[in-house]
Design a protein around this motif. Structure first.
Motif, PDB file in Angstrom:
ATOM      1  N   THR A 164       0.863  -1.170   0.000  1.00 11.27           N
ATOM      2  CA  THR A 164       0.000   0.000   0.000  1.00 11.27           C
ATOM      3  C   THR A 164       0.901   1.221   0.000  1.00 11.27           C
ATOM      4  OG1 THR A 164      -1.683  -1.183   1.271  1.00 11.27           O
ATOM      5  CG2 THR A 164      -1.821   1.218   1.254  1.00 11.27           C
ATOM      6  N   GLU A 165       0.665   2.140  -0.915  1.00 12.11           N
ATOM      7  CA  GLU A 165       1.437   3.378  -0.998  1.00 12.11           C
ATOM      8  C   GLU A 165       0.720   4.429  -0.151  1.00 12.11           C
ATOM      9  OE1 GLU A 165       2.907   4.896  -4.951  1.00 12.11           O
ATOM     10  OE2 GLU A 165       1.394   6.417  -4.476  1.00 12.11           O
ATOM     11  N   VAL A 166       1.466   5.037   0.781  1.00 12.56           N
ATOM     12  CA  VAL A 166       0.883   6.022   1.688  1.00 12.56           C
ATOM     13  C   VAL A 166       1.710   7.301   1.642  1.00 12.56           C
ATOM     14  CG1 VAL A 166       0.266   6.536   4.082  1.00 12.56           C
ATOM     15  CG2 VAL A 166       0.055   4.201   3.226  1.00 12.56           C
ATOM     16  N   VAL A 167       1.026   8.428   1.491  1.00 10.55           N
ATOM     17  CA  VAL A 167       1.668   9.736   1.575  1.00 10.55           C
ATOM     18  C   VAL A 167       1.081  10.412   2.808  1.00 10.55           C
ATOM     19  CG1 VAL A 167       1.989  11.978   0.473  1.00 10.55           C
ATOM     20  CG2 VAL A 167       1.973   9.895  -0.917  1.00 10.55           C
ATOM     21  N   LYS A 168       1.966  10.868   3.717  1.00 14.51           N
ATOM     22  CA  LYS A 168       1.470  11.519   4.921  1.00 14.51           C
ATOM     23  C   LYS A 168       2.366  12.671   5.353  1.00 14.51           C
ATOM     24  CE  LYS A 168       3.351   8.039   8.115  1.00 14.51           C
ATOM     25  NZ  LYS A 168       2.997   7.183   9.227  1.00 14.51           N
ATOM     26  N   GLU A 169       1.782  13.553   6.172  1.00 10.38           N
ATOM     27  CA  GLU A 169       2.482  14.696   6.743  1.00 10.38           C
ATOM     28  C   GLU A 169       2.461  14.552   8.263  1.00 10.38           C
ATOM     29  OE1 GLU A 169       1.582  18.329   3.678  1.00 10.38           O
ATOM     30  OE2 GLU A 169       0.168  18.033   5.312  1.00 10.38           O
ATOM     31  N   PHE A 170       3.454  15.156   8.924  1.00 13.56           N
ATOM     32  CA  PHE A 170       3.565  15.104  10.380  1.00 13.56           C
ATOM     33  C   PHE A 170       3.520  16.502  10.964  1.00 13.56           C
ATOM     34  CE2 PHE A 170       5.715  11.434   8.725  1.00 13.56           C
ATOM     35  CZ  PHE A 170       5.308  10.415   9.571  1.00 13.56           C
ATOM     36  N   ARG A 171       2.975  16.593  12.166  1.00 14.04           N
ATOM     37  CA  ARG A 171       3.021  17.828  12.953  1.00 14.04           C
ATOM     38  C   ARG A 171       3.809  17.519  14.222  1.00 14.04           C
ATOM     39  NH1 ARG A 171      -1.806  16.732  11.615  1.00 14.04           N
ATOM     40  NH2 ARG A 171      -2.526  16.201  13.692  1.00 14.04           N
ATOM     41  N   CYS A 172       4.720  18.414  14.587  1.00 20.11           N
ATOM     42  CA  CYS A 172       5.496  18.186  15.811  1.00 20.11           C
ATOM     43  C   CYS A 172       4.975  19.101  16.915  1.00 20.11           C
ATOM     44  CB  CYS A 172       6.987  18.344  15.551  1.00 20.11           C
ATOM     45  SG  CYS A 172       7.474  19.883  14.793  1.00 20.11           S
ATOM     46  N   ALA A 173       5.814  19.421  17.871  1.00 16.29           N
ATOM     47  CA  ALA A 173       5.397  20.196  19.035  1.00 16.29           C
ATOM     48  C   ALA A 173       4.871  21.574  18.652  1.00 16.29           C
ATOM     49  CB  ALA A 173       6.577  20.346  19.993  1.00 16.29           C
ATOM     50  N   ASP A 174       4.054  22.117  19.539  1.00 21.43           N
ATOM     51  CA  ASP A 174       3.535  23.472  19.334  1.00 21.43           C
ATOM     52  C   ASP A 174       4.691  24.442  19.180  1.00 21.43           C
ATOM     53  OD1 ASP A 174       0.901  22.696  19.492  1.00 21.43           O
ATOM     54  OD2 ASP A 174       0.755  23.052  21.654  1.00 21.43           O
ATOM     55  N   GLY A 175       4.489  25.433  18.348  1.00 20.64           N
ATOM     56  CA  GLY A 175       5.510  26.442  18.147  1.00 20.64           C
ATOM     57  C   GLY A 175       6.453  26.161  16.997  1.00 20.64           C
ATOM     58  N   ASP A 226       7.643  25.311  10.962  1.00 20.45           N
ATOM     59  CA  ASP A 226       7.768  24.545   9.725  1.00 20.45           C
ATOM     60  C   ASP A 226       6.679  23.485   9.559  1.00 20.45           C
ATOM     61  OD1 ASP A 226      10.060  25.938   8.954  1.00 20.45           O
ATOM     62  OD2 ASP A 226      11.349  24.592  10.110  1.00 20.45           O
ATOM     63  N   CYS A 227       5.793  23.335  10.536  1.00 23.29           N
ATOM     64  CA  CYS A 227       4.754  22.304  10.459  1.00 23.29           C
ATOM     65  C   CYS A 227       3.715  22.672   9.413  1.00 23.29           C
ATOM     66  CB  CYS A 227       4.079  22.126  11.812  1.00 23.29           C
ATOM     67  SG  CYS A 227       5.002  21.076  12.926  1.00 23.29           S
ATOM     68  N   PRO A 228       3.115  21.689   8.776  1.00 25.82           N
ATOM     69  CA  PRO A 228       3.433  20.269   8.879  1.00 25.82           C
ATOM     70  C   PRO A 228       4.681  19.916   8.074  1.00 25.82           C
ATOM     71  CG  PRO A 228       1.666  20.571   7.297  1.00 25.82           C
ATOM     72  CD  PRO A 228       1.989  21.939   7.860  1.00 25.82           C
ATOM     73  N   HIS A 229       5.284  18.798   8.432  1.00 28.07           N
ATOM     74  CA  HIS A 229       6.479  18.316   7.744  1.00 28.07           C
ATOM     75  C   HIS A 229       6.062  17.259   6.724  1.00 28.07           C
ATOM     76  CE1 HIS A 229       8.985  20.378  10.662  1.00 28.07           C
ATOM     77  NE2 HIS A 229       8.120  19.954  11.578  1.00 28.07           N
ATOM     78  N   GLY A 230       6.688  17.303   5.568  1.00 25.29           N
ATOM     79  CA  GLY A 230       6.345  16.351   4.526  1.00 25.29           C
ATOM     80  C   GLY A 230       5.782  17.090   3.332  1.00 25.29           C
ATOM     81  N   PRO A 231       5.068  16.421   2.496  1.00 27.08           N
ATOM     82  CA  PRO A 231       4.617  15.042   2.627  1.00 27.08           C
ATOM     83  C   PRO A 231       5.731  14.031   2.324  1.00 27.08           C
ATOM     84  CG  PRO A 231       3.810  15.981   0.581  1.00 27.08           C
ATOM     85  CD  PRO A 231       4.532  17.083   1.308  1.00 27.08           C
ATOM     86  N   TYR A 232       5.583  12.847   2.933  1.00 28.71           N
ATOM     87  CA  TYR A 232       6.539  11.759   2.764  1.00 28.71           C
ATOM     88  C   TYR A 232       5.827  10.527   2.224  1.00 28.71           C
ATOM     89  CZ  TYR A 232       9.327  14.712   5.831  1.00 28.71           C
ATOM     90  OH  TYR A 232      10.007  15.769   6.384  1.00 28.71           O
ATOM     91  N   LEU A 233       6.534   9.774   1.402  1.00 27.19           N
ATOM     92  CA  LEU A 233       5.994   8.561   0.787  1.00 27.19           C
ATOM     93  C   LEU A 233       6.496   7.332   1.526  1.00 27.19           C
ATOM     94  CD1 LEU A 233       4.560   7.001  -1.523  1.00 27.19           C
ATOM     95  CD2 LEU A 233       6.678   7.236  -2.837  1.00 27.19           C
ATOM     96  N   TYR A 234       5.571   6.406   1.811  1.00 25.99           N
ATOM     97  CA  TYR A 234       5.888   5.132   2.452  1.00 25.99           C
ATOM     98  C   TYR A 234       5.264   3.992   1.651  1.00 25.99           C
ATOM     99  CZ  TYR A 234       7.076   7.850   6.595  1.00 25.99           C
ATOM    100  OH  TYR A 234       7.652   8.733   7.468  1.00 25.99           O
ATOM    101  N   HIS A 235       5.897   2.838   1.695  1.00 25.30           N
ATOM    102  CA  HIS A 235       5.287   1.601   1.205  1.00 25.30           C
ATOM    103  C   HIS A 235       4.986   0.762   2.439  1.00 25.30           C
ATOM    104  CE1 HIS A 235       6.972   1.723  -3.175  1.00 25.30           C
ATOM    105  NE2 HIS A 235       6.185   2.728  -2.892  1.00 25.30           N
ATOM    106  N   VAL A 236       3.735   0.350   2.576  1.00 27.78           N
ATOM    107  CA  VAL A 236       3.290  -0.398   3.740  1.00 27.78           C
ATOM    108  C   VAL A 236       2.956  -1.823   3.308  1.00 27.78           C
ATOM    109  CG1 VAL A 236       1.621  -0.479   5.628  1.00 27.78           C
ATOM    110  CG2 VAL A 236       2.334   1.736   4.689  1.00 27.78           C
TER     111      VAL A 236
END
Length: 117
Positions: free
Chosen positions: A69-80, A83-93
């Motif tokens: 399964t090909e997944v593209v997702k973004e991440f959010r880190c700590a408040d403040g 640069d958030c969100p980070h990504g998008p990044y591609l994964y194979h699951v």
């Protein structure tokens, strides 16, 4: 809400009333709809998609392929974090068989997604 002309094309055969209801949902409501849809698949004896979003990430796109399964997702880190969100990044699951007969979900990082990939 974003402009619907920028949104993804619904899969063929999905009833228009479902498309309309999902299009009007907030990201939080969409996550709940995904969970409910997975529960319904499990109820009907279908395999569940081995992909779930954690609280600090958003799944942008999921595409099924034979064997992964090909997944593209973004991440959010700590408040403040400016640069958030980070990504998008591609994964194979994939689901990998374990020696005890169970199956484990394995995420393989492929890389950053550039432009409209």
């Amino acid at each position: 809400m974003t402009d619907s002309s920028e949104g993804p094309t619904p899969p063929e055969g999905l009833p228009s009333n479902v498309v309309d209801a999902l299009t009007d949902c907030s990201p939080g409501a969409l996550r709940k709809a995904i969970v409910h849809a997975q529960e319904l698949l499990h109820y009907h004896g279908e395999a569940e998609l081995p992909v779930t979003a954690e609280g600090n990430e958003d799944i942008i796109r999921v595409t099924e392929h034979e064997g992964y399964t090909e997944v593209v997702k973004e991440f959010r880190c700590a408040d403040g974090c400016d640069d958030c969100p980070h990504g998008p990044y591609l994964y194979h699951v994939t689901e990998e068989p374990q020696p005890d007969g169970s199956r484990k979900v394995h995420w393989s990082f492929v890389g950053a997604v550039k432009g409209s990939e």
